[in-house]
Design an enzyme around this catalytic site. Structure first.
Site, PDB file in Angstrom:
ATOM      1  N   GLY A  46       0.827  -1.195   0.000  1.00 25.17           N
ATOM      2  CA  GLY A  46       0.000   0.000   0.000  1.00 25.17           C
ATOM      3  C   GLY A  46       0.863   1.248   0.000  1.00 25.17           C
ATOM      4  O   GLY A  46       2.023   1.215   0.432  1.00 25.17           O
ATOM      5  N   GLN A  51       2.882  10.091   1.128  1.00 26.17           N
ATOM      6  CA  GLN A  51       4.185   9.420   1.179  1.00 26.17           C
ATOM      7  C   GLN A  51       5.060   9.771  -0.026  1.00 26.17           C
ATOM      8  O   GLN A  51       6.272   9.563   0.013  1.00 26.17           O
ATOM      9  CB  GLN A  51       4.014   7.891   1.236  1.00 26.17           C
ATOM     10  CG  GLN A  51       3.429   7.408   2.555  1.00 26.17           C
ATOM     11  CD  GLN A  51       3.331   5.897   2.576  1.00 26.17           C
ATOM     12  OE1 GLN A  51       2.366   5.323   2.097  1.00 26.17           O
ATOM     13  NE2 GLN A  51       4.350   5.249   3.117  1.00 26.17           N
ATOM     14  N   CYS A  88       5.979  -0.111   7.104  1.00 26.90           N
ATOM     15  CA  CYS A  88       5.560   1.032   6.298  1.00 26.90           C
ATOM     16  C   CYS A  88       6.734   1.445   5.423  1.00 26.90           C
ATOM     17  O   CYS A  88       7.869   1.487   5.888  1.00 26.90           O
ATOM     18  CB  CYS A  88       5.160   2.184   7.225  1.00 26.90           C
ATOM     19  SG  CYS A  88       4.694   3.689   6.353  1.00 26.90           S
ATOM     20  N   LEU A  89       6.463   1.740   4.158  1.00 28.12           N
ATOM     21  CA  LEU A  89       7.530   2.120   3.238  1.00 28.12           C
ATOM     22  C   LEU A  89       8.222   3.411   3.675  1.00 28.12           C
ATOM     23  O   LEU A  89       9.352   3.672   3.272  1.00 28.12           O
ATOM     24  CB  LEU A  89       6.982   2.266   1.810  1.00 28.12           C
ATOM     25  CG  LEU A  89       6.487   0.965   1.162  1.00 28.12           C
ATOM     26  CD1 LEU A  89       5.868   1.246  -0.207  1.00 28.12           C
ATOM     27  CD2 LEU A  89       7.612  -0.058   1.032  1.00 28.12           C
ATOM     28  N   HIS A 130      -4.316   1.291   7.604  1.00 28.25           N
ATOM     29  CA  HIS A 130      -2.966   1.859   7.627  1.00 28.25           C
ATOM     30  C   HIS A 130      -2.843   3.003   6.613  1.00 28.25           C
ATOM     31  O   HIS A 130      -2.362   4.098   6.947  1.00 28.25           O
ATOM     32  CB  HIS A 130      -1.955   0.742   7.322  1.00 28.25           C
ATOM     33  CG  HIS A 130      -0.528   1.196   7.250  1.00 28.25           C
ATOM     34  ND1 HIS A 130       0.458   0.717   8.082  1.00 28.25           N
ATOM     35  CD2 HIS A 130       0.089   2.077   6.409  1.00 28.25           C
ATOM     36  CE1 HIS A 130       1.615   1.299   7.763  1.00 28.25           C
ATOM     37  NE2 HIS A 130       1.418   2.124   6.755  1.00 28.25           N
ATOM     38  N   GLU A 131      -3.299   2.748   5.390  1.00 30.48           N
ATOM     39  CA  GLU A 131      -3.155   3.773   4.342  1.00 30.48           C
ATOM     40  C   GLU A 131      -4.054   4.975   4.599  1.00 30.48           C
ATOM     41  O   GLU A 131      -3.653   6.115   4.368  1.00 30.48           O
ATOM     42  CB  GLU A 131      -3.431   3.184   2.957  1.00 30.48           C
ATOM     43  CG  GLU A 131      -2.486   2.065   2.525  1.00 30.48           C
ATOM     44  CD  GLU A 131      -1.012   2.362   2.748  1.00 30.48           C
ATOM     45  OE1 GLU A 131      -0.608   3.537   2.667  1.00 30.48           O
ATOM     46  OE2 GLU A 131      -0.264   1.410   3.027  1.00 30.48           O
ATOM     47  N   HIS A 134      -2.580   7.469   6.932  1.00 31.50           N
ATOM     48  CA  HIS A 134      -1.589   8.379   6.321  1.00 31.50           C
ATOM     49  C   HIS A 134      -2.243   9.683   5.867  1.00 31.50           C
ATOM     50  O   HIS A 134      -1.610  10.738   5.873  1.00 31.50           O
ATOM     51  CB  HIS A 134      -0.949   7.723   5.090  1.00 31.50           C
ATOM     52  CG  HIS A 134       0.225   6.841   5.401  1.00 31.50           C
ATOM     53  ND1 HIS A 134       1.382   7.306   5.980  1.00 31.50           N
ATOM     54  CD2 HIS A 134       0.432   5.509   5.189  1.00 31.50           C
ATOM     55  CE1 HIS A 134       2.250   6.306   6.108  1.00 31.50           C
ATOM     56  NE2 HIS A 134       1.699   5.196   5.645  1.00 31.50           N
TER      57      HIS A 134
END
Ligand code: NI
Length: 154
Positions: A46, A51, A88-89, A130-131, A134
């Protein structure tokens, strides 16, 4: 299509609230394409627009069931909860457990401007929550129960 740079924890952009998308134009479609490319290149499940430095309410997700592109997503229903490992990226090299709903339903619009509803359980519910966090400047590190970085899982 292009791979964009992923911002890391500590960058203030990740802490800001994203604005809703008001127009689905070429620029937005390019953003969606680039976000998918960037997510796949980074081997993630995701990615949210902030991000990559764009404060708009847009996320892409693929937990292995195909690409989801969600514009202005909203959680409309949640059920249950469970604790599992997340990463997380924007926080590379770290893994930790977080509590998330077992199931959630999200409404969004797709790139054609159509209202869609996505129901997720397990990993998909986790990725959706999660996304979407953000988009409100929330990182999973704010919700950590236990850091499991470096521990072998499964
Ligand atoms: Ni993340």
């Amino acid at each position: 299509m292009a791979i964009r740079r992923i911002l890391r924890e500590g960058d203030e952009t990740l802490r800001k609230t994203s604005r809703p998308v008001t127009e689905i134009d070429k620029r937005l479609k390019t953003l969606l394409d680039d976000m998918a490319d960037t997510m796949y290149a980074a081997d993630g499940v995701g990615l949210a627009a902030p991000q990559v430095g764009v404060l708009r309410r847009v996320v892409v997700i693929d937990v292995g069931e195909g690409l989801l592109e969600l514009i202005n997503p909203e959680i409309v229903e949640t059920e249950g909860s469970y604790v599992d490992v997340e990463g997380c990226l924007s926080v590379p090299g770290r893994r930790a457990t977080v509590e998330r709903p077992e199931r959630c339903v999200v409404q969004a619009i797709n790139r054609k401007g159509q209202l869609i509803e996505v129901e997720g359980t397990g990993l998909l519910a986790r990725a959706l929550c999660h996304e979407l966090d953000h988009l409100d400047g929330v990182l999973y590190v704010d919700k950590i129960i236990e850091d499991v970085t470096g521990r072998e899982d499964e």
